[in-house]
Enzyme design. Structure first.
Site, PDB file in Angstrom:
ATOM      1  N   ARG A 122       0.856  -1.195   0.000  1.00 17.10           N
ATOM      2  CA  ARG A 122       0.000   0.000   0.000  1.00 17.10           C
ATOM      3  C   ARG A 122       0.892   1.245   0.000  1.00 17.10           C
ATOM      4  O   ARG A 122       1.087   1.885   1.027  1.00 17.10           O
ATOM      5  CB  ARG A 122      -0.967  -0.028   1.193  1.00 17.10           C
ATOM      6  CG  ARG A 122      -1.958  -1.186   1.114  1.00 17.10           C
ATOM      7  CD  ARG A 122      -3.018  -1.153   2.182  1.00 17.10           C
ATOM      8  NE  ARG A 122      -3.995  -0.089   1.984  1.00 17.10           N
ATOM      9  CZ  ARG A 122      -5.085   0.057   2.711  1.00 17.10           C
ATOM     10  NH1 ARG A 122      -5.354  -0.808   3.691  1.00 17.10           N
ATOM     11  NH2 ARG A 122      -5.933   1.046   2.497  1.00 17.10           N
ATOM     12  N   ASP A 305     -14.134  -2.302  -2.130  1.00 18.44           N
ATOM     13  CA  ASP A 305     -14.513  -2.635  -0.745  1.00 18.44           C
ATOM     14  C   ASP A 305     -15.791  -3.473  -0.666  1.00 18.44           C
ATOM     15  O   ASP A 305     -16.191  -3.884   0.426  1.00 18.44           O
ATOM     16  CB  ASP A 305     -14.655  -1.347   0.083  1.00 18.44           C
ATOM     17  CG  ASP A 305     -13.321  -0.632   0.251  1.00 18.44           C
ATOM     18  OD1 ASP A 305     -12.278  -1.268   0.034  1.00 18.44           O
ATOM     19  OD2 ASP A 305     -13.331   0.571   0.578  1.00 18.44           O
ATOM     20  N   ARG A 397     -13.869  -2.588  13.242  1.00 21.08           N
ATOM     21  CA  ARG A 397     -13.182  -1.383  12.757  1.00 21.08           C
ATOM     22  C   ARG A 397     -14.074  -0.551  11.855  1.00 21.08           C
ATOM     23  O   ARG A 397     -13.913   0.670  11.772  1.00 21.08           O
ATOM     24  CB  ARG A 397     -11.923  -1.780  11.960  1.00 21.08           C
ATOM     25  CG  ARG A 397     -10.759  -2.212  12.828  1.00 21.08           C
ATOM     26  CD  ARG A 397      -9.490  -2.318  12.002  1.00 21.08           C
ATOM     27  NE  ARG A 397      -9.457  -1.212  11.072  1.00 21.08           N
ATOM     28  CZ  ARG A 397      -8.913  -1.242   9.862  1.00 21.08           C
ATOM     29  NH1 ARG A 397      -8.330  -2.323   9.442  1.00 21.08           N
ATOM     30  NH2 ARG A 397      -8.927  -0.191   9.080  1.00 21.08           N
TER      31      ARG A 397
END
Ligand code: EPU
Length: 433
Positions: A122, A305, A397
């Site tokens: 990343r 996502d 999260r």
């Protein structure tokens, strides 16, 4: 050490209210660093990442106070430190927005390299390139991003890759830069528009957010403001997929339906009925799903996502579906966990071939990251028998009260602690000061 126990094959029905967008909130909160007065952020999701960010803000001197479960008052005037290197910073991805915000305010920033979900490399080279173009000297030393500038000057910056993080970070740093900054090949995600709207409400001059060219004219001061975060596109999508996978009939409320277009289109192709209202989408499924192909792309393309959740859905559809992951190089790590349910998926590089029609059964599986955890829940809801999902902390999260919301829709889901005792939802325990 907590786990979810899920007994599957219960069709979901009813209404679910979607929380504020995680990825908007994690950009808006650091932006407060640059304000000269108190800001109140409403519709914040009550999730682990927001609590970590609040800790990080407090550690640099901000005074934060919850006014209610979803409203946080942040007074940035007492922020004295430009150094953010605590564990709360290291443990989450979006803490890198503190670099842009602290650089904007103090012309210097030292921020620990971010953690967050691990699905391959990343890089943050585009963020650093932007800071440098604005006049900062940038280095990474012992795991800390260091950026120093005598002054920040507007510049023209072309992003080599469409990056959400780089777009927001450069936008933050450019707010106080003298003159005009343009970001070309900018990301267009709704959370970028949300962050720009918040900055403009405080007095920034940003135009073009939501297009691929963003123009920022530097200003000298940002005022305090009260701002409401947009609804979470990915949380909404996860419940839409949950309705589809269970042959359910769920109204997903408090959303911006336009943000859901890429998913709504795919669910329609898969034989679900999609009914849109002003701020809701109803997803009806008779359980006879037809497979489709997915290619993830930056917004307005299909969101990466929601890719893991779609793999779970395609596993129970009729036919073969091909998923091409164009954003992250290694976002199929969770597939081995899906196989425990009997999903039939073959991965070759960035492509996963999902053979549908799997008769999936309950399994013990581990969430390997946030959205992978969501995919396990989708599988568990469709599976025959009981599933145990470990590593719930990843799911916490990014999903507010997921078991409460699912239970309200008729799912059989319980959170248990390491001794198997039904556990309080730690997400609900407020750290209100
Ligand atoms: N990239 C670079 N250089 C950079 C930055 C990014 O090469 O300097 C590449 C990345 O390797 C990746 C692509 O550009 O291939 C896109 O990365 P981006 O910067 O857009 O991702 P991000 O800002 O780190 C945000 C979300 C992620 C979401 C991605 C893509 C936040 C806090 N995170 O990450 O959300 O997957 O955009 O949409 O906004 C999640 O919520 O579960 C999550 C992982």
């Amino acid at each position: 050490m907590e786990r979810f126990l899920i007994n599957g094959q219960k069709p979901l029905s009813g209404e679910v209210y979607i929380s504020g967008a995680k990825n908007a909130a994690v950009a808006v909160i650091p932006a407060v660093v640059m304000a000269s007065d108190v800001c109140v952020i409403d519709n914040l999701p009550n999730i682990e990442d927001i609590r970590s960010l609040k800790d990080a803000m407090e550690n640099i001197g901000a005074k934060c106070e919850y006014l209610s479960e979803h409203s946080l008052s942040i007074n940035p005037t007492a922020i004295k430190s430009y150094i953010a290197t605590t564990d709360s910073v290291r443990n989450m991805r979006a803490s890198y927005y503190l670099v842009g915000a602290l650089l904007g305010r103090f012309k210097k920033a030292e921020v620990a390299l971010p953690g967050g979900c691990n699905f391959g490399n990343r890089p943050i080279d585009q963020h650093l390139k932007g800071f440098k173009a604005l006049g900062a000297k940038v280095s990474i030393e012992n795991g800390i991003i260091k950026a120093y500038a005598d002054e920040l000057k507007g510049a023209s910056i072309y992003l080599d890759v469409v990056s959400v993080g780089a777009t927001v970070n450069i936008m933050l740093a450019a707010v106080f830069a003298e003159g005009i900054t343009t970001i070309e090949n900018a990301a267009k995600e709704p959370h970028i528009v949300d962050c720009a709207n918040f900055l403009n409400m405080m007095g920034a001059n940003i135009k073009g957010a939501g297009t691929d060219v963003i123009r920022i004219i530097g200003v000298e001061k940002l005022n305090g403001a009260r701002y409401t975060i947009i609804p979470d596109q990915i949380e909404a999508g996860t419940y839409m997929i949950a309705s589809a996978v269970t042959g359910g009939d769920v109204v997903v409320r408090n959303i911006i339906p336009k943000h859901m277009d890429p998913l709504s289109a795919k669910l329609s192709e898969m034989n679900c009925e999609i009914i849109e209202g002003d701020d809701y989408i109803r997803v009806k499924s008779n359980g006879n799903l037809i497979s489709t192909n997915i290619k993830t792309r930056a917004y307005p393309g299909f969101p990466t996502d929601l890719q893991p959740q779609m793999t779970a859905l395609l596993s129970v559809a009729e036919g073969t579906g091909v998923i091409t992951e164009n954003i992250w190089e290694n976002r199929f790590q969770y597939i081995d966990e899906l196989k425990r349910f009997g999903c039939n998926v073959t991965v070759e590089g960035r492509v996963a071939v999902v053979e549908g029609g799997a008769k999936i059964t309950g399994a013990t599986a581990k969430a390997t990251d946030l959205r992978a955890g969501a995919a396990l829940i989708i599988c568990a809801l469709a599976a025959k028998g009981q599933t145990i999902i470990e590593n719930t902390r990843f799911i916490d999260r990014g999903y507010e009260c997921i078991e409460h919301k699912l239970r309200n829709l008729g799912a059989d889901i319980t959170r248990v602690d390491k001794n198997g005792k039904i556990s309080e939802n730690t997400v609900l325990i407020q750290k209100v000061n």
